[in-house]
Write an enzyme that holds these catalytic residues in place. Structure first.
Site, PDB file in Angstrom:
ATOM      1  N   CYS A 110     115.592 -27.205  56.525  1.00  0.00           N
ATOM      2  CA  CYS A 110     115.835 -27.663  55.311  1.00  0.00           C
ATOM      3  C   CYS A 110     117.099 -27.832  54.794  1.00  0.00           C
ATOM      4  CB  CYS A 110     114.634 -27.173  53.999  1.00  0.00           C
ATOM      5  SG  CYS A 110     114.822 -27.941  52.806  1.00  0.00           S
ATOM      6  N   HIS A 153     107.542 -33.538  55.239  1.00  0.00           N
ATOM      7  CA  HIS A 153     108.341 -32.320  54.744  1.00  0.00           C
ATOM      8  C   HIS A 153     108.921 -33.186  53.413  1.00  0.00           C
ATOM      9  CE1 HIS A 153     111.854 -29.597  55.358  1.00  0.00           C
ATOM     10  NE2 HIS A 153     112.439 -30.417  54.386  1.00  0.00           N
ATOM     11  N   GLU A 154     109.420 -34.172  53.352  1.00  0.00           N
ATOM     12  CA  GLU A 154     110.015 -34.790  52.164  1.00  0.00           C
ATOM     13  C   GLU A 154     109.091 -34.871  50.895  1.00  0.00           C
ATOM     14  OE1 GLU A 154     113.490 -34.747  54.270  1.00  0.00           O
ATOM     15  OE2 GLU A 154     113.093 -34.606  52.309  1.00  0.00           O
ATOM     16  N   HIS A 157     108.489 -31.695  49.239  1.00  0.00           N
ATOM     17  CA  HIS A 157     109.397 -31.245  48.158  1.00  0.00           C
ATOM     18  C   HIS A 157     109.014 -31.854  46.868  1.00  0.00           C
ATOM     19  CE1 HIS A 157     112.533 -29.144  50.388  1.00  0.00           C
ATOM     20  NE2 HIS A 157     112.497 -30.190  51.320  1.00  0.00           N
TER      21      HIS A 157
HETATM   22  C1  LIG Z   1     117.843 -29.439  57.804  1.00  0.00           C
HETATM   23  C2  LIG Z   1     118.283 -30.002  58.717  1.00  0.00           C
HETATM   24  C3  LIG Z   1     118.346 -29.253  60.068  1.00  0.00           C
HETATM   25  C4  LIG Z   1     119.572 -30.733  58.620  1.00  0.00           C
HETATM   26  C5  LIG Z   1     117.196 -31.113  59.006  1.00  0.00           C
HETATM   27  N1  LIG Z   1     117.795 -32.032  60.291  1.00  0.00           N
HETATM   28  C6  LIG Z   1     117.143 -32.019  61.309  1.00  0.00           C
HETATM   29  O1  LIG Z   1     116.099 -31.800  61.579  1.00  0.00           O
HETATM   30  N2  LIG Z   1     117.664 -32.724  62.617  1.00  0.00           N
HETATM   31  C7  LIG Z   1     118.495 -33.795  62.718  1.00  0.00           C
HETATM   32  C8  LIG Z   1     119.315 -34.125  61.550  1.00  0.00           C
HETATM   33  C9  LIG Z   1     120.321 -34.993  61.852  1.00  0.00           C
HETATM   34  F1  LIG Z   1     121.121 -35.590  60.898  1.00  0.00           F
HETATM   35  C10 LIG Z   1     120.274 -35.643  62.931  1.00  0.00           C
HETATM   36  C11 LIG Z   1     119.398 -35.346  63.902  1.00  0.00           C
HETATM   37  F2  LIG Z   1     119.470 -35.935  64.989  1.00  0.00           F
HETATM   38  C12 LIG Z   1     118.409 -34.436  63.887  1.00  0.00           C
HETATM   39  C13 LIG Z   1     117.048 -32.089  58.045  1.00  0.00           C
HETATM   40  O2  LIG Z   1     117.883 -33.204  57.910  1.00  0.00           O
HETATM   41  N3  LIG Z   1     115.992 -31.913  57.276  1.00  0.00           N
HETATM   42  C14 LIG Z   1     115.589 -32.622  55.976  1.00  0.00           C
HETATM   43  C15 LIG Z   1     115.541 -32.009  54.593  1.00  0.00           C
HETATM   44  O3  LIG Z   1     115.666 -30.766  54.809  1.00  0.00           O
HETATM   45  N4  LIG Z   1     114.952 -32.541  53.954  1.00  0.00           N
HETATM   46  O4  LIG Z   1     114.590 -32.063  52.790  1.00  0.00           O
HETATM   47  C16 LIG Z   1     114.594 -31.157  57.781  1.00  0.00           C
HETATM   48  C17 LIG Z   1     113.850 -31.815  58.851  1.00  0.00           C
HETATM   49  C18 LIG Z   1     112.834 -30.800  59.247  1.00  0.00           C
HETATM   50  C19 LIG Z   1     111.787 -31.519  59.659  1.00  0.00           C
HETATM   51  C20 LIG Z   1     111.730 -33.004  59.077  1.00  0.00           C
HETATM   52  C21 LIG Z   1     113.179 -33.034  58.152  1.00  0.00           C
HETATM   53 ZN   LIG Z   2     113.691 -30.039  52.897  1.00  0.00          ZN
END
Ligand SMILES: CC(C)(C)[C@H](NC(=O)Nc1cc(F)cc(F)c1)C(=O)N(CC(=O)NO)CC1CCCC1
Ligand SMILES: [Zn+2]
Length: 185
Positions: A110, A153-154, A157
């Site tokens: 996250c 996930h979003e 939140h």
């Molecule tokens: C927390 C983080 C590891 C940065 C996660 N990224 C991710 O899972 N992979 C990723 C990111 C990229 F930009 C490009 C790519 F190909 C792969 C993410 O953005 N989130 C979003 C977040 O924290 N929203 O509040 C967490 C993800 C976990 C599962 C769904 C969203």
């Molecule tokens: Zn998150």
């Protein structure tokens, strides 16, 4: 422009609040905020911009993560079947979901959590959500696999739920019953 110092980290109570519905049609301010959230996610995936502003590459962001307890989220990603999702949504709501579960084999992280939390995060394998987009249109999305995971996930939140709340503490790495890994959907 949103940068990492505006991203609220775990421990801040705003991440545990139930965010309030946005009054529609969205005010200019809410519209601009959601557009900025979507731009942050796009910027975070642009190598030069991410490097220049030290952005952590992200796929989604919910308003509470910038300290705003409002039901708004932005996503920008391509799923494992090369389908692109790039949008801001006001008042997203899961209106139906499968019994079957899915999960990412590597667990989740996250943008508001600066540590690794190992463990499988069980999610619904298929969901139908509705919400209002940045063109003030009501949208209905049927999602499965990775896309379903990102949106859950979003939306979590917005209800003050963090991904690790879903991890089975007794056996964190045990895949849930009746589930298929998203990487194989
Ligand atoms: C927390 C983080 C590891 C940065 C996660 N990224 C991710 O899972 N992979 C990723 C990111 C990229 F930009 C490009 C790519 F190909 C792969 C993410 O953005 N989130 C979003 C977040 O924290 N929203 O509040 C967490 C993800 C976990 C599962 C769904 C969203
Ligand atoms: Zn998150």
């Amino acid at each position: 422009m949103i940068t990492m110092d505006q991203i609220v980290r775990e421990g801040d109570p705003v991440l545990r609040e139930k965010a309030k519905e946005v009054e529609l049609p969205a005010s200019t301010k809410d519209q601009e905020t959601l557009e900025e959230m979507l731009q942050f996610i796009k910027n975070s995936q642009n190598e030069e911009i991410a490097k220049k502003y030290d952005l952590r590459p992200g796929v989604g962001l919910a308003a509470p993560q910038i300290g705003l307890s409002k039901r708004m989220l932005a996503v920008h990603f391509t799923d494992f079947n090369d389908r692109e999702y790039s949008m801001g949504l006001f008042n997203p709501k899961i209106i139906s979901h499968s019994v079957e579960k899915t999960y990412l084999k590597g667990g989740e992280g996250c943008l508001s959590v600066d540590r690794d939390v190992p463990g499988i995060v069980p999610r619904y394998a298929r969901i139908t959500i509705k919400g209002t987009n940045l063109n003030d249109e009501e949208v209905k999305l049927r999602l499965k696999g990775y896309a379903a995971i990102v949106f859950q996930h979003e939306i979590d939140h917005l209800d003050g739920i963090m991904f690790y709340d879903h991890i089975n503490q007794n056996d964190p790495l045990h895949p849930p019953e009746n589930s298929t890994p998203a990487d194989e959907m």
